[in-house]
Design an enzyme around this catalytic site. Structure first.
Site, PDB file in Angstrom:
ATOM      1  CE1 TYR A 144      62.917  68.592  46.468  1.00 19.31           C
ATOM      2  CE2 TYR A 144      61.772  68.330  44.225  1.00 19.31           C
ATOM      3  CZ  TYR A 144      61.646  68.464  45.574  1.00 19.31           C
ATOM      4  OH  TYR A 144      60.530  68.474  46.255  1.00 19.31           O
ATOM      5  CG  ASN A 189      60.636  84.229  42.119  1.00 21.63           C
ATOM      6  OD1 ASN A 189      61.262  84.463  43.094  1.00 21.63           O
ATOM      7  ND2 ASN A 189      61.420  84.061  41.016  1.00 21.63           N
ATOM      8  CD  GLN A 208      56.555  77.587  31.657  1.00 21.26           C
ATOM      9  OE1 GLN A 208      56.437  78.081  30.507  1.00 21.26           O
ATOM     10  NE2 GLN A 208      57.635  77.989  32.528  1.00 21.26           N
ATOM     11  NE  ARG A 210      55.985  73.532  37.142  1.00 20.47           N
ATOM     12  CZ  ARG A 210      56.498  73.090  35.980  1.00 20.47           C
ATOM     13  NH1 ARG A 210      55.584  72.986  34.992  1.00 20.47           N
ATOM     14  NH2 ARG A 210      57.704  73.402  35.825  1.00 20.47           N
ATOM     15  NE  ARG A 274      55.675  72.667  26.970  1.00 19.96           N
ATOM     16  CZ  ARG A 274      55.423  73.860  26.890  1.00 19.96           C
ATOM     17  NH1 ARG A 274      56.386  74.611  27.211  1.00 19.96           N
ATOM     18  NH2 ARG A 274      54.262  74.235  26.534  1.00 19.96           N
TER      19      ARG A 274
END
Ligand code: NAD
Ligand code: UDP
Length: 311
Positions: A144, A189, A208, A210, A274
Protein backbone atom coordinates in the site's frame (compact mmCIF):
# COMPACT_ATOMS: atom_id res chain seq x y z
CA UNK A 1 -22.65 20.34 -16.27
CA UNK A 2 -19.34 18.46 -16.08
CA UNK A 3 -18.90 14.78 -16.87
CA UNK A 4 -16.97 13.20 -14.03
CA UNK A 5 -15.44 9.77 -13.42
CA UNK A 6 -15.02 8.58 -9.83
CA UNK A 7 -13.02 5.37 -9.48
CA UNK A 8 -13.81 3.58 -6.24
CA UNK A 9 -17.20 5.31 -6.36
CA UNK A 10 -18.94 2.57 -4.37
CA UNK A 11 -16.44 2.77 -1.52
CA UNK A 12 -16.66 4.71 1.73
CA UNK A 13 -15.22 8.05 0.52
CA UNK A 14 -16.18 7.53 -3.14
CA UNK A 15 -19.90 7.16 -2.34
CA UNK A 16 -19.92 10.48 -0.46
CA UNK A 17 -18.01 12.12 -3.30
CA UNK A 18 -20.44 10.83 -5.98
CA UNK A 19 -23.36 12.16 -3.91
CA UNK A 20 -21.76 15.59 -3.54
CA UNK A 21 -20.80 15.85 -7.24
CA UNK A 22 -24.35 14.94 -8.31
CA UNK A 23 -25.79 17.45 -5.81
CA UNK A 24 -23.55 20.07 -7.44
CA UNK A 25 -25.25 19.36 -10.80
CA UNK A 26 -22.70 17.12 -12.52
CA UNK A 27 -22.94 13.91 -14.52
CA UNK A 28 -21.12 11.15 -12.62
CA UNK A 29 -19.80 7.70 -13.56
CA UNK A 30 -18.74 5.45 -10.69
CA UNK A 31 -16.16 2.84 -11.70
CA UNK A 32 -15.72 0.09 -9.13
CA UNK A 33 -14.85 -3.61 -8.97
CA UNK A 34 -16.74 -3.92 -5.62
CA UNK A 35 -13.75 -5.52 -3.89
CA UNK A 36 -14.25 -3.45 -0.74
CA UNK A 37 -17.05 -1.15 -1.86
CA UNK A 38 -20.72 -1.98 -1.89
CA UNK A 39 -23.78 -1.26 -3.99
CA UNK A 40 -25.55 -0.38 -0.73
CA UNK A 41 -23.35 2.72 -0.50
CA UNK A 42 -24.71 4.05 -3.81
CA UNK A 43 -28.22 2.61 -3.82
CA UNK A 44 -29.69 6.09 -3.17
CA UNK A 45 -28.09 7.24 -6.46
CA UNK A 46 -29.40 4.41 -8.66
CA UNK A 47 -32.16 5.74 -10.89
CA UNK A 48 -30.69 9.25 -10.99
CA UNK A 49 -30.40 9.95 -14.76
CA UNK A 50 -27.08 11.76 -14.15
CA UNK A 51 -25.48 8.74 -12.43
CA UNK A 52 -24.00 5.56 -13.91
CA UNK A 53 -22.50 2.71 -11.89
CA UNK A 54 -20.04 0.66 -13.95
CA UNK A 55 -18.38 -2.54 -12.73
CA UNK A 56 -14.78 -2.29 -13.86
CA UNK A 57 -11.32 -3.00 -12.51
CA UNK A 58 -8.93 -0.08 -13.10
CA UNK A 59 -6.02 -2.48 -13.59
CA UNK A 60 -7.67 -2.92 -17.02
CA UNK A 61 -7.83 0.09 -19.39
CA UNK A 62 -11.08 2.05 -19.54
CA UNK A 63 -12.20 4.62 -22.10
CA UNK A 64 -14.65 7.48 -21.61
CA UNK A 65 -14.62 11.16 -22.40
CA UNK A 66 -14.79 13.01 -19.11
CA UNK A 67 -13.82 16.45 -17.81
CA UNK A 68 -12.53 15.27 -14.44
CA UNK A 69 -11.27 12.01 -12.94
CA UNK A 70 -11.15 11.37 -9.19
CA UNK A 71 -9.03 8.28 -8.68
CA UNK A 72 -10.04 6.72 -5.36
CA UNK A 73 -9.99 3.03 -6.32
CA UNK A 74 -7.74 1.10 -3.93
CA UNK A 75 -8.42 -0.96 -0.84
CA UNK A 76 -7.61 1.33 2.08
CA UNK A 77 -7.69 -0.66 5.32
CA UNK A 78 -4.72 -2.80 6.35
CA UNK A 79 -6.82 -6.01 6.40
CA UNK A 80 -8.13 -5.36 2.90
CA UNK A 81 -4.93 -4.18 1.25
CA UNK A 82 -2.96 -7.06 2.79
CA UNK A 83 -5.54 -9.63 1.61
CA UNK A 84 -4.04 -9.62 -1.93
CA UNK A 85 -0.94 -7.41 -1.72
CA UNK A 86 0.09 -7.97 -5.35
CA UNK A 87 -3.32 -6.78 -6.53
CA UNK A 88 -3.04 -3.77 -4.21
CA UNK A 89 0.22 -2.61 -5.73
CA UNK A 90 -1.09 -3.31 -9.26
CA UNK A 91 -4.08 -1.09 -8.51
CA UNK A 92 -1.76 1.75 -7.51
CA UNK A 93 0.72 1.34 -10.37
CA UNK A 94 -1.15 -0.18 -13.37
CA UNK A 95 -4.50 1.29 -12.31
CA UNK A 96 -3.12 4.80 -11.89
CA UNK A 97 -1.26 4.53 -15.22
CA UNK A 98 -4.54 3.60 -16.93
CA UNK A 99 -6.29 6.59 -15.36
CA UNK A 100 -3.44 8.93 -16.35
CA UNK A 101 -3.67 7.67 -19.95
CA UNK A 102 -7.39 8.36 -19.84
CA UNK A 103 -6.73 11.88 -18.53
CA UNK A 104 -4.25 12.47 -21.35
CA UNK A 105 -6.72 11.14 -23.94
CA UNK A 106 -9.57 13.43 -22.81
CA UNK A 107 -7.35 16.31 -21.62
CA UNK A 108 -9.18 15.95 -18.31
CA UNK A 109 -8.07 16.95 -14.84
CA UNK A 110 -7.12 14.02 -12.62
CA UNK A 111 -7.15 14.04 -8.83
CA UNK A 112 -5.47 11.12 -7.11
CA UNK A 113 -6.21 9.97 -3.55
CA UNK A 114 -2.84 9.44 -1.93
CA UNK A 115 -2.37 8.91 1.77
CA UNK A 116 -0.55 9.88 4.95
CA UNK A 117 0.95 6.37 4.67
CA UNK A 118 3.49 7.81 2.21
CA UNK A 119 5.15 9.27 5.35
CA UNK A 120 5.43 5.74 6.82
CA UNK A 121 6.39 5.76 10.50
CA UNK A 122 7.23 9.47 10.44
CA UNK A 123 10.33 11.02 11.98
CA UNK A 124 8.86 14.50 11.40
CA UNK A 125 5.88 15.48 13.53
CA UNK A 126 3.44 16.88 12.50
CA UNK A 127 3.93 15.80 8.88
CA UNK A 128 4.44 18.47 6.23
CA UNK A 129 4.24 17.82 2.49
CA UNK A 130 8.01 18.44 2.14
CA UNK A 131 8.80 15.42 4.32
CA UNK A 132 9.92 12.39 2.24
CA UNK A 133 8.85 9.79 4.77
CA UNK A 134 10.22 6.78 6.58
CA UNK A 135 8.81 3.76 4.78
CA UNK A 136 9.79 0.10 4.95
CA UNK A 137 9.96 -1.08 1.29
CA UNK A 138 9.63 -4.79 2.13
CA UNK A 139 7.15 -4.93 5.03
CA UNK A 140 3.52 -6.01 5.21
CA UNK A 141 2.26 -2.43 4.66
CA UNK A 142 4.60 -1.82 1.69
CA UNK A 143 2.12 -2.99 -0.98
CA UNK A 144 0.00 0.00 0.00
CA UNK A 145 2.61 2.55 1.11
CA UNK A 146 5.05 1.98 -1.74
CA UNK A 147 2.20 1.58 -4.24
CA UNK A 148 0.84 4.97 -3.24
CA UNK A 149 4.34 6.50 -3.37
CA UNK A 150 4.84 5.11 -6.88
CA UNK A 151 1.40 6.45 -7.88
CA UNK A 152 2.50 9.93 -6.78
CA UNK A 153 5.65 9.52 -8.89
CA UNK A 154 3.58 8.51 -11.93
CA UNK A 155 1.29 11.50 -11.42
CA UNK A 156 4.23 13.91 -11.26
CA UNK A 157 6.02 12.31 -14.25
CA UNK A 158 2.89 12.48 -16.43
CA UNK A 159 2.56 16.12 -15.40
CA UNK A 160 6.21 16.94 -16.22
CA UNK A 161 6.45 14.81 -19.37
CA UNK A 162 2.95 15.24 -20.90
CA UNK A 163 1.61 18.34 -19.14
CA UNK A 164 -1.21 16.26 -17.59
CA UNK A 165 -3.41 18.35 -15.28
CA UNK A 166 -2.96 16.61 -11.94
CA UNK A 167 -3.84 17.07 -8.26
CA UNK A 168 -2.44 14.84 -5.50
CA UNK A 169 -4.15 14.79 -2.12
CA UNK A 170 -2.71 13.01 0.92
CA UNK A 171 -5.65 11.88 3.01
CA UNK A 172 -5.20 11.29 6.75
CA UNK A 173 -7.40 8.83 8.71
CA UNK A 174 -10.98 9.54 7.70
CA UNK A 175 -14.15 8.08 9.19
CA UNK A 176 -17.93 8.36 8.88
CA UNK A 177 -21.03 6.62 7.55
CA UNK A 178 -20.54 4.00 4.78
CA UNK A 179 -17.31 2.65 6.29
CA UNK A 180 -17.32 -1.06 5.67
CA UNK A 181 -18.21 -3.10 8.76
CA UNK A 182 -15.48 -5.67 8.20
CA UNK A 183 -12.50 -3.59 7.13
CA UNK A 184 -10.88 -3.68 10.56
CA UNK A 185 -10.20 0.05 10.76
CA UNK A 186 -10.02 1.42 14.24
CA UNK A 187 -13.12 3.65 14.24
CA UNK A 188 -15.47 1.06 12.73
CA UNK A 189 -14.00 -1.77 14.84
CA UNK A 190 -14.37 0.13 18.11
CA UNK A 191 -17.91 1.36 17.38
CA UNK A 192 -19.14 -2.11 16.39
CA UNK A 193 -17.45 -3.71 19.41
CA UNK A 194 -18.97 -1.06 21.71
CA UNK A 195 -22.46 -1.50 20.24
CA UNK A 196 -22.22 -5.29 20.64
CA UNK A 197 -20.85 -4.96 24.19
CA UNK A 198 -17.71 -6.86 23.16
CA UNK A 199 -14.16 -6.11 24.31
CA UNK A 200 -12.52 -3.14 22.57
CA UNK A 201 -9.39 -4.50 20.86
CA UNK A 202 -6.50 -2.11 21.39
CA UNK A 203 -3.39 -3.15 19.48
CA UNK A 204 -0.25 -2.46 21.50
CA UNK A 205 -0.62 -0.28 24.58
CA UNK A 206 -2.86 2.25 22.82
CA UNK A 207 -0.34 5.09 23.09
CA UNK A 208 0.12 5.33 19.29
CA UNK A 209 -1.67 8.35 17.83
CA UNK A 210 -3.86 9.18 14.85
CA UNK A 211 -5.72 12.34 13.79
CA UNK A 212 -9.28 11.61 12.70
CA UNK A 213 -11.09 13.54 9.99
CA UNK A 214 -14.85 13.37 9.44
CA UNK A 215 -15.73 12.48 5.84
CA UNK A 216 -17.78 15.65 5.13
CA UNK A 217 -14.71 17.81 5.79
CA UNK A 218 -12.67 15.70 3.37
CA UNK A 219 -15.29 15.90 0.59
CA UNK A 220 -15.34 19.69 0.93
CA UNK A 221 -11.55 19.79 0.62
CA UNK A 222 -11.53 17.46 -2.41
CA UNK A 223 -14.00 19.68 -4.27
CA UNK A 224 -11.90 22.75 -3.42
CA UNK A 225 -8.73 21.01 -4.61
CA UNK A 226 -10.06 20.20 -8.09
CA UNK A 227 -11.08 23.85 -8.48
CA UNK A 228 -7.53 25.17 -8.02
CA UNK A 229 -5.61 26.41 -11.07
CA UNK A 230 -3.53 24.04 -13.21
CA UNK A 231 -0.31 25.32 -11.61
CA UNK A 232 -1.34 23.70 -8.27
CA UNK A 233 -0.53 19.99 -8.40
CA UNK A 234 -0.19 19.24 -4.69
CA UNK A 235 0.57 17.05 -2.90
CA UNK A 236 -1.59 18.58 -0.21
CA UNK A 237 -2.34 17.09 3.21
CA UNK A 238 -6.06 16.75 3.98
CA UNK A 239 -6.78 15.80 7.55
CA UNK A 240 -7.88 17.01 10.94
CA UNK A 241 -4.83 18.09 12.95
CA UNK A 242 -6.32 17.14 16.35
CA UNK A 243 -4.34 14.15 17.50
CA UNK A 244 -5.61 11.40 19.84
CA UNK A 245 -4.10 8.25 21.25
CA UNK A 246 -5.90 5.06 20.27
CA UNK A 247 -6.73 4.53 23.94
CA UNK A 248 -8.40 7.98 24.10
CA UNK A 249 -10.43 7.07 21.02
CA UNK A 250 -11.59 3.83 22.65
CA UNK A 251 -12.62 5.65 25.83
CA UNK A 252 -14.50 8.31 23.86
CA UNK A 253 -16.43 5.67 21.89
CA UNK A 254 -17.34 3.81 25.08
CA UNK A 255 -18.60 7.10 26.56
CA UNK A 256 -20.62 8.11 23.48
CA UNK A 257 -22.24 4.70 23.02
CA UNK A 258 -22.86 4.22 26.76
CA UNK A 259 -21.34 0.75 26.31
CA UNK A 260 -20.18 -1.58 29.07
CA UNK A 261 -17.34 -2.89 26.88
CA UNK A 262 -13.91 -3.27 28.48
CA UNK A 263 -10.55 -2.53 26.90
CA UNK A 264 -8.43 -5.52 25.89
CA UNK A 265 -4.85 -5.28 24.67
CA UNK A 266 -3.57 -7.29 21.71
CA UNK A 267 -0.22 -7.44 19.84
CA UNK A 268 0.64 -4.44 17.68
CA UNK A 269 0.75 -5.34 13.94
CA UNK A 270 4.09 -4.98 12.08
CA UNK A 271 5.21 -1.49 10.95
CA UNK A 272 2.25 0.21 12.69
CA UNK A 273 3.13 3.95 12.68
CA UNK A 274 3.70 5.40 16.19
CA UNK A 275 2.21 8.79 15.49
CA UNK A 276 0.39 10.70 12.79
CA UNK A 277 -0.82 14.28 12.56
CA UNK A 278 -1.07 16.48 9.48
CA UNK A 279 0.35 19.95 9.11
CA UNK A 280 -2.46 21.54 7.08
CA UNK A 281 -0.96 25.01 6.52
CA UNK A 282 -0.81 24.41 2.75
CA UNK A 283 -4.49 23.39 2.55
CA UNK A 284 -5.47 26.39 4.67
CA UNK A 285 -3.55 28.76 2.41
CA UNK A 286 -4.36 27.33 -1.03
CA UNK A 287 -7.84 25.89 -0.46
CA UNK A 288 -9.00 28.30 2.24
CA UNK A 289 -10.11 25.17 4.08
CA UNK A 290 -9.84 23.59 7.48
CA UNK A 291 -11.90 20.85 9.10
CA UNK A 292 -14.96 21.97 11.06
CA UNK A 293 -16.31 18.68 12.47
CA UNK A 294 -14.70 17.76 15.77
CA UNK A 295 -14.29 14.18 16.95
CA UNK A 296 -17.31 14.02 19.29
CA UNK A 297 -19.75 15.31 16.66
CA UNK A 298 -18.34 13.08 13.91
CA UNK A 299 -18.34 10.00 16.13
CA UNK A 300 -21.96 10.62 17.13
CA UNK A 301 -23.01 10.66 13.45
CA UNK A 302 -20.95 7.54 12.72
CA UNK A 303 -22.38 5.69 15.74
CA UNK A 304 -25.88 6.64 14.56
CA UNK A 305 -25.04 5.15 11.13
CA UNK A 306 -23.76 1.87 12.59
CA UNK A 307 -26.85 1.62 14.83
CA UNK A 308 -29.02 1.97 11.69
CA UNK A 309 -27.47 -0.90 9.71
CA UNK A 310 -27.58 -4.62 10.27
CA UNK A 311 -24.09 -5.78 11.13
P1 NAD B 1 -12.80 1.79 0.39
O1 NAD B 1 -12.14 0.48 0.45
O2 NAD B 1 -14.10 1.97 1.08
O3 NAD B 1 -12.98 2.26 -1.12
C1 NAD B 1 -12.15 1.88 -2.17
C2 NAD B 1 -13.04 1.53 -3.37
O4 NAD B 1 -12.20 1.17 -4.47
C3 NAD B 1 -13.95 0.33 -3.10
O5 NAD B 1 -15.26 0.62 -3.55
C4 NAD B 1 -13.32 -0.80 -3.90
O6 NAD B 1 -14.25 -1.77 -4.30
C5 NAD B 1 -12.71 -0.03 -5.05
N1 NAD B 1 -11.57 -0.70 -5.70
C6 NAD B 1 -10.49 -1.25 -5.09
N2 NAD B 1 -9.64 -1.74 -6.01
C7 NAD B 1 -10.18 -1.46 -7.23
C8 NAD B 1 -9.79 -1.70 -8.58
N3 NAD B 1 -8.65 -2.34 -8.86
N4 NAD B 1 -10.61 -1.27 -9.57
C9 NAD B 1 -11.78 -0.66 -9.31
N5 NAD B 1 -12.22 -0.42 -8.06
C10 NAD B 1 -11.42 -0.82 -7.03
O7 NAD B 1 -11.73 2.86 0.93
P2 NAD B 1 -11.86 4.42 1.21
O8 NAD B 1 -11.57 4.63 2.64
O9 NAD B 1 -13.11 4.94 0.63
O10 NAD B 1 -10.62 4.95 0.39
C11 NAD B 1 -10.75 5.59 -0.87
C12 NAD B 1 -9.37 6.09 -1.31
O11 NAD B 1 -8.87 7.03 -0.36
C13 NAD B 1 -8.33 4.98 -1.43
O12 NAD B 1 -7.53 5.22 -2.56
C14 NAD B 1 -7.51 5.13 -0.17
O13 NAD B 1 -6.20 4.69 -0.34
C15 NAD B 1 -7.58 6.63 0.08
N6 NAD B 1 -7.40 6.94 1.50
C16 NAD B 1 -8.37 6.69 2.41
C17 NAD B 1 -8.12 6.98 3.76
C18 NAD B 1 -9.16 6.74 4.82
O14 NAD B 1 -8.89 7.02 6.00
N7 NAD B 1 -10.35 6.29 4.53
C19 NAD B 1 -6.90 7.53 4.16
C20 NAD B 1 -5.93 7.75 3.18
C21 NAD B 1 -6.20 7.48 1.85
N1 UDP C 1 -6.12 -0.41 15.90
C1 UDP C 1 -6.46 -0.92 17.16
N2 UDP C 1 -7.51 -1.76 17.25
C2 UDP C 1 -8.28 -2.11 16.17
C3 UDP C 1 -7.94 -1.58 14.90
C4 UDP C 1 -6.85 -0.74 14.81
O1 UDP C 1 -5.81 -0.61 18.16
O2 UDP C 1 -9.24 -2.88 16.34
C5 UDP C 1 -4.98 0.53 15.82
C6 UDP C 1 -3.98 0.19 14.74
O3 UDP C 1 -3.01 -0.71 15.25
C7 UDP C 1 -3.39 1.57 14.44
C8 UDP C 1 -4.58 2.51 14.63
O4 UDP C 1 -5.50 1.80 15.45
O5 UDP C 1 -2.39 1.89 15.38
C9 UDP C 1 -5.24 2.93 13.34
O6 UDP C 1 -5.54 1.78 12.61
P1 UDP C 1 -6.31 1.78 11.22
O7 UDP C 1 -6.24 0.41 10.67
O8 UDP C 1 -7.66 2.38 11.39
O9 UDP C 1 -5.51 2.81 10.30
P2 UDP C 1 -3.96 3.02 9.97
O10 UDP C 1 -3.10 2.15 10.84
O11 UDP C 1 -3.84 2.68 8.53
O12 UDP C 1 -3.75 4.46 10.28
Amino acid sequence: MKKILVTGGAGFIGSHLCTRLLDDGNDVISLDNYFTGSKDNIKHLIGNPHFEAVRHDIVMPYLAEVDEIYNLACPASPIHYQFDPIKTIETSVLGVTNMLKLADYGKSKILHASTSEVYGDPMMHPQREEYWGNVNPIGIRSCYDEGKRCAETLMMDYHRQHGTRIKIIRIFNTYGPNMSVNDGRVVSNFIIQALKGEDITIYGDGSQTRSFQYVDDLIDAIVRTIQTGDDFTGPVNLGNPREFTIRQLAEEIIRLTGSKSKLCFMPLPGDDPRQRKPDISLAKRVLDWEPTVQLEEGLKKTIEYFRSIDF
